[in-house]
Design a protein around this motif. Structure first.
Motif, PDB file in Angstrom:
ATOM      1  N   LEU A   1      31.749  46.880  38.132  1.00  0.00           N
ATOM      2  CA  LEU A   1      32.199  45.840  39.055  1.00  0.00           C
ATOM      3  C   LEU A   1      33.338  45.037  38.434  1.00  0.00           C
ATOM      4  CD1 LEU A   1      31.872  44.447  41.748  1.00  0.00           C
ATOM      5  CD2 LEU A   1      30.023  43.075  40.785  1.00  0.00           C
ATOM      6  N   LEU A   2      33.211  44.705  37.148  1.00  0.00           N
ATOM      7  CA  LEU A   2      34.280  43.983  36.464  1.00  0.00           C
ATOM      8  C   LEU A   2      35.561  44.795  36.446  1.00  0.00           C
ATOM      9  CD1 LEU A   2      32.301  42.513  33.414  1.00  0.00           C
ATOM     10  CD2 LEU A   2      33.182  41.246  35.374  1.00  0.00           C
ATOM     11  N   GLU A   3      35.438  46.097  36.267  1.00  0.00           N
ATOM     12  CA  GLU A   3      36.608  46.969  36.229  1.00  0.00           C
ATOM     13  C   GLU A   3      37.287  47.029  37.598  1.00  0.00           C
ATOM     14  OE1 GLU A   3      37.788  51.560  34.924  1.00  0.00           O
ATOM     15  OE2 GLU A   3      35.732  50.809  34.649  1.00  0.00           O
ATOM     16  N   ILE A   4      36.487  47.095  38.654  1.00  0.00           N
ATOM     17  CA  ILE A   4      37.043  47.135  40.010  1.00  0.00           C
ATOM     18  C   ILE A   4      37.793  45.847  40.324  1.00  0.00           C
ATOM     19  CG2 ILE A   4      36.447  47.188  42.461  1.00  0.00           C
ATOM     20  CD1 ILE A   4      34.049  48.995  41.637  1.00  0.00           C
ATOM     21  N   VAL A   5      37.201  44.698  39.978  1.00  0.00           N
ATOM     22  CA  VAL A   5      37.849  43.415  40.241  1.00  0.00           C
ATOM     23  C   VAL A   5      39.150  43.307  39.447  1.00  0.00           C
ATOM     24  CG1 VAL A   5      37.641  40.923  39.970  1.00  0.00           C
ATOM     25  CG2 VAL A   5      35.723  42.235  40.886  1.00  0.00           C
ATOM     26  N   ALA A   6      39.140  43.798  38.205  1.00  0.00           N
ATOM     27  CA  ALA A   6      40.367  43.785  37.400  1.00  0.00           C
ATOM     28  C   ALA A   6      41.460  44.614  38.072  1.00  0.00           C
ATOM     29  CB  ALA A   6      40.081  44.299  35.996  1.00  0.00           C
ATOM     30  N   LEU A   7      41.081  45.743  38.650  1.00  0.00           N
ATOM     31  CA  LEU A   7      42.053  46.572  39.379  1.00  0.00           C
ATOM     32  C   LEU A   7      42.597  45.828  40.597  1.00  0.00           C
ATOM     33  CD1 LEU A   7      40.274  50.059  39.237  1.00  0.00           C
ATOM     34  CD2 LEU A   7      42.534  49.521  38.286  1.00  0.00           C
ATOM     35  N   MET A   8      41.712  45.142  41.307  1.00  0.00           N
ATOM     36  CA  MET A   8      42.153  44.359  42.464  1.00  0.00           C
ATOM     37  C   MET A   8      43.154  43.297  42.040  1.00  0.00           C
ATOM     38  SD  MET A   8      38.630  43.714  44.620  1.00  0.00           S
ATOM     39  CE  MET A   8      37.892  44.973  45.665  1.00  0.00           C
ATOM     40  N   GLU A   9      42.832  42.557  40.978  1.00  0.00           N
ATOM     41  CA  GLU A   9      43.692  41.462  40.524  1.00  0.00           C
ATOM     42  C   GLU A   9      45.051  41.970  40.067  1.00  0.00           C
ATOM     43  OE1 GLU A   9      40.358  38.223  38.966  1.00  0.00           O
ATOM     44  OE2 GLU A   9      41.130  39.725  37.575  1.00  0.00           O
ATOM     45  N   SER A  10      45.104  43.202  39.582  1.00  0.00           N
ATOM     46  CA  SER A  10      46.364  43.779  39.102  1.00  0.00           C
ATOM     47  C   SER A  10      47.183  44.416  40.217  1.00  0.00           C
ATOM     48  CB  SER A  10      46.077  44.823  38.017  1.00  0.00           C
ATOM     49  OG  SER A  10      45.389  44.248  36.936  1.00  0.00           O
ATOM     50  N   ASN A  11      46.610  44.518  41.392  1.00  0.00           N
ATOM     51  CA  ASN A  11      47.291  45.195  42.499  1.00  0.00           C
ATOM     52  C   ASN A  11      47.178  44.377  43.784  1.00  0.00           C
ATOM     53  OD1 ASN A  11      47.999  48.176  41.478  1.00  0.00           O
ATOM     54  ND2 ASN A  11      46.023  47.571  40.607  1.00  0.00           N
ATOM     55  N   LEU A  12      47.764  43.180  43.761  1.00  0.00           N
ATOM     56  CA  LEU A  12      47.734  42.313  44.930  1.00  0.00           C
ATOM     57  C   LEU A  12      48.879  42.623  45.891  1.00  0.00           C
ATOM     58  CD1 LEU A  12      46.863  38.862  43.279  1.00  0.00           C
ATOM     59  CD2 LEU A  12      45.302  40.534  44.281  1.00  0.00           C
ATOM     60  N   GLU A  13      50.035  43.008  45.346  1.00  0.00           N
ATOM     61  CA  GLU A  13      51.184  43.265  46.203  1.00  0.00           C
ATOM     62  C   GLU A  13      51.015  44.556  47.002  1.00  0.00           C
ATOM     63  OE1 GLU A  13      56.082  43.415  45.935  1.00  0.00           O
ATOM     64  OE2 GLU A  13      54.864  42.983  44.163  1.00  0.00           O
ATOM     65  N   GLU A  14      50.407  45.560  46.390  1.00  0.00           N
ATOM     66  CA  GLU A  14      50.132  46.822  47.072  1.00  0.00           C
ATOM     67  C   GLU A  14      48.647  47.129  46.930  1.00  0.00           C
ATOM     68  OE1 GLU A  14      52.673  49.905  45.692  1.00  0.00           O
ATOM     69  OE2 GLU A  14      54.525  48.815  46.126  1.00  0.00           O
ATOM     70  N   PRO A  15      47.814  46.575  47.816  1.00  0.00           N
ATOM     71  CA  PRO A  15      46.363  46.737  47.701  1.00  0.00           C
ATOM     72  C   PRO A  15      45.945  48.207  47.680  1.00  0.00           C
ATOM     73  CG  PRO A  15      46.909  45.065  49.326  1.00  0.00           C
ATOM     74  CD  PRO A  15      48.191  45.732  48.968  1.00  0.00           C
ATOM     75  N   ILE A  16      44.955  48.496  46.853  1.00  0.00           N
ATOM     76  CA  ILE A  16      44.421  49.840  46.723  1.00  0.00           C
ATOM     77  C   ILE A  16      43.318  50.045  47.753  1.00  0.00           C
ATOM     78  CG2 ILE A  16      43.326  51.481  45.140  1.00  0.00           C
ATOM     79  CD1 ILE A  16      44.427  49.842  42.825  1.00  0.00           C
ATOM     80  N   GLU A  17      43.294  51.199  48.387  1.00  0.00           N
ATOM     81  CA  GLU A  17      42.234  51.510  49.357  1.00  0.00           C
ATOM     82  C   GLU A  17      40.876  51.519  48.660  1.00  0.00           C
ATOM     83  OE1 GLU A  17      42.458  51.860  52.569  1.00  0.00           O
ATOM     84  OE2 GLU A  17      44.642  51.600  52.640  1.00  0.00           O
ATOM     85  N   LEU A  18      39.837  51.147  49.401  1.00  0.00           N
ATOM     86  CA  LEU A  18      38.509  51.046  48.810  1.00  0.00           C
ATOM     87  C   LEU A  18      38.008  52.386  48.286  1.00  0.00           C
ATOM     88  CD1 LEU A  18      36.647  48.562  51.189  1.00  0.00           C
ATOM     89  CD2 LEU A  18      37.923  48.093  49.096  1.00  0.00           C
ATOM     90  N   ASP A  19      38.272  53.466  49.005  1.00  0.00           N
ATOM     91  CA  ASP A  19      37.847  54.786  48.527  1.00  0.00           C
ATOM     92  C   ASP A  19      38.492  55.121  47.189  1.00  0.00           C
ATOM     93  OD1 ASP A  19      36.166  55.332  50.657  1.00  0.00           O
ATOM     94  OD2 ASP A  19      37.777  56.142  51.892  1.00  0.00           O
ATOM     95  N   GLU A  20      39.756  54.740  47.052  1.00  0.00           N
ATOM     96  CA  GLU A  20      40.465  55.006  45.807  1.00  0.00           C
ATOM     97  C   GLU A  20      39.906  54.141  44.668  1.00  0.00           C
ATOM     98  OE1 GLU A  20      45.115  55.349  44.253  1.00  0.00           O
ATOM     99  OE2 GLU A  20      44.664  54.618  46.287  1.00  0.00           O
ATOM    100  N   LEU A  21      39.601  52.880  44.973  1.00  0.00           N
ATOM    101  CA  LEU A  21      38.980  52.017  43.976  1.00  0.00           C
ATOM    102  C   LEU A  21      37.660  52.593  43.473  1.00  0.00           C
ATOM    103  CD1 LEU A  21      39.509  48.419  45.441  1.00  0.00           C
ATOM    104  CD2 LEU A  21      40.357  49.234  43.245  1.00  0.00           C
TER     105      LEU A  21
END
Length: 380
Positions: free
Chosen positions: A230-250
């Motif tokens: 979960l921490l890793e997923i949130v870190a990915l979200m925080e690093s990709n705000l301008e181009e959000p990553i699709e949930l399946d890809e996350l």
């Protein structure tokens, strides 16, 4: 809990013309930055007004010097056993508040409450007020490190992650520079926004935060080390705000299914992944609106919104105001211009009874030669 901000003891004292007197109770290992952030706005309010609006004393249990968390020793003005005519009491906490609050502290704070003092706290000073039973059912801010332990110890306290809270006759700030924002808001209520704006200009403080601003509580502190995915997923979200990553890809990045991903967010963050991702983007947008000159269209793009109308709709739903109002609020605050005036340079130099002389008077005397002295006319 709804906060009544219409009237209160402060307004009555402010309008009477008498200086408001504050007692700062210093606990062992208090944080010096929080104390300075609370006192210096009062000093500057006096300087810009050209008269003593606020008076303050530093207090310890026995009047003996106390060490701050950085090791510096501070000699107080008095002990809590000396009778003082106080309007506000502010508890200054820091490291290990559980071990710094004595029975004498509690009895004294309870006696101040019975005398209808306004009670406040900075950093972890809220712990002392809560232990004295003086924050039950009050909205309360405290440094994020103590949120979990305080909630467990004092379940009747309405804890919040806000930088500071002003609820009726209680005011609490989380720590660091948050007391500066809280004091500027209180001074603005007492003596007008122009004075608060003048103080922030003197401190080169670009934006005065309000009660809606939140502490950034590290997710690791909330979750511990039990949920690395979960921490890793949130870190990915925080690093990709301008181009959000699709949930399946996350989900694929951390080797979980989308359904597992959704369960993790619901269980530990109490919302869906998409909702959490949207929150991150909107919080970032609010920072950019308040702290930069980027246009609303640019802010929307930087935060991953495909259209400005969609951004505005999401922003209004989350924060309760449209982006343009958020931006205009900043511009109005920055448009203040403190003009010189012929305000009076006389102030009271005597303290009631046998009270010690407040350092506010010494600071005001030194400030008389400053070019900013009495530069902000007061409406009240």
């Amino acid at each position: 809990m709804a906060t009544d901000q219409s009237t209160g003891p402060t307004e009555t004292v402010a309008r009477s013309g008498a200086p408001q007197t504050l007692g700062f109770l210093l606990l062992d290992n208090f944080t010096l930055i929080s104390l300075a952030s609370a006192i210096d706005p009062l000093r500057m309010a006096n300087q810009l007004a050209g008269r003593e609006l606020y008076r303050w004393y530093t207090l310890t249990q026995d009047g003996a010097p106390v060490r701050a968390s950085d090791g510096l020793q501070v000699t107080p003005d008095a002990s809590i056993n000396i009778p003082l005519s106080l309007d506000w009491v502010v508890v200054c906490g820091g490291v290990g508040p559980q071990h710094s609050v004595s029975r004498e502290h509690i009895h004294w704070l309870q006696s101040q409450s019975r005398q209808l003092r306004r009670l406040g706290a900075v950093c972890t000073g809220s712990w002392a007020l809560a232990k004295a039973g003086l924050l039950d059912h009050y909205e309360t801010s405290i440094h994020w490190e103590c949120l979990a332990s305080m909630q467990e110890a004092f379940p009747k306290v309405a804890l919040t992650t806000r930088l500071f809270s002003i609820d009726r006759d209680r005011f609490t700030a989380s720590g660091g520079t948050a007391p500066l924002d809280m004091m500027l808001n209180l001074i603005g209520r007492d003596h007008g926004r122009e004075l608060a704006a003048g103080i922030s200009e003197m401190f080169i403080y670009e934006r005065v935060r309000n009660e809606q601003d939140q502490q950034r509580v590290p997710l690791k502190h909330v979750l511990g080390t039990t949920q690395p995915k979960l921490l890793e997923i949130v870190a990915l979200m925080e690093s990709n705000l301008e181009e959000p990553i699709e949930l399946d890809e996350l989900a694929s990045y951390v080797n979980v299914s989308r359904r597992q991903l959704e369960r993790l967010f619901q269980k530990y963050l109490h919302c869906s992944p998409s909702r959490y991702y949207l929150k991150l983007r909107l919080v970032r947008a609010r920072q950019l609106l308040k702290q930069t000159s980027l246009s609303i269209i640019e802010v929307a793009s930087v935060c991953g919104f495909v259209s400005t109308p969609h951004f505005s709709k999401c922003y209004r739903e989350y924060f309760g105001v449209p982006p343009r109002d958020e931006r205009s609020g900043v511009q109005n605050r920055q448009g203040k211009d403190a003009n010189s005036s012929s305000a009076t340079k006389a102030w009271a130099t005597e303290t009631p009874g046998n009270e010690p002389v407040s350092s506010a008077l010494l600071a005001l005397a030194h400030a008389q030669g400053e070019p900013t002295f009495a530069s902000v006319p007061l409406l009240k």
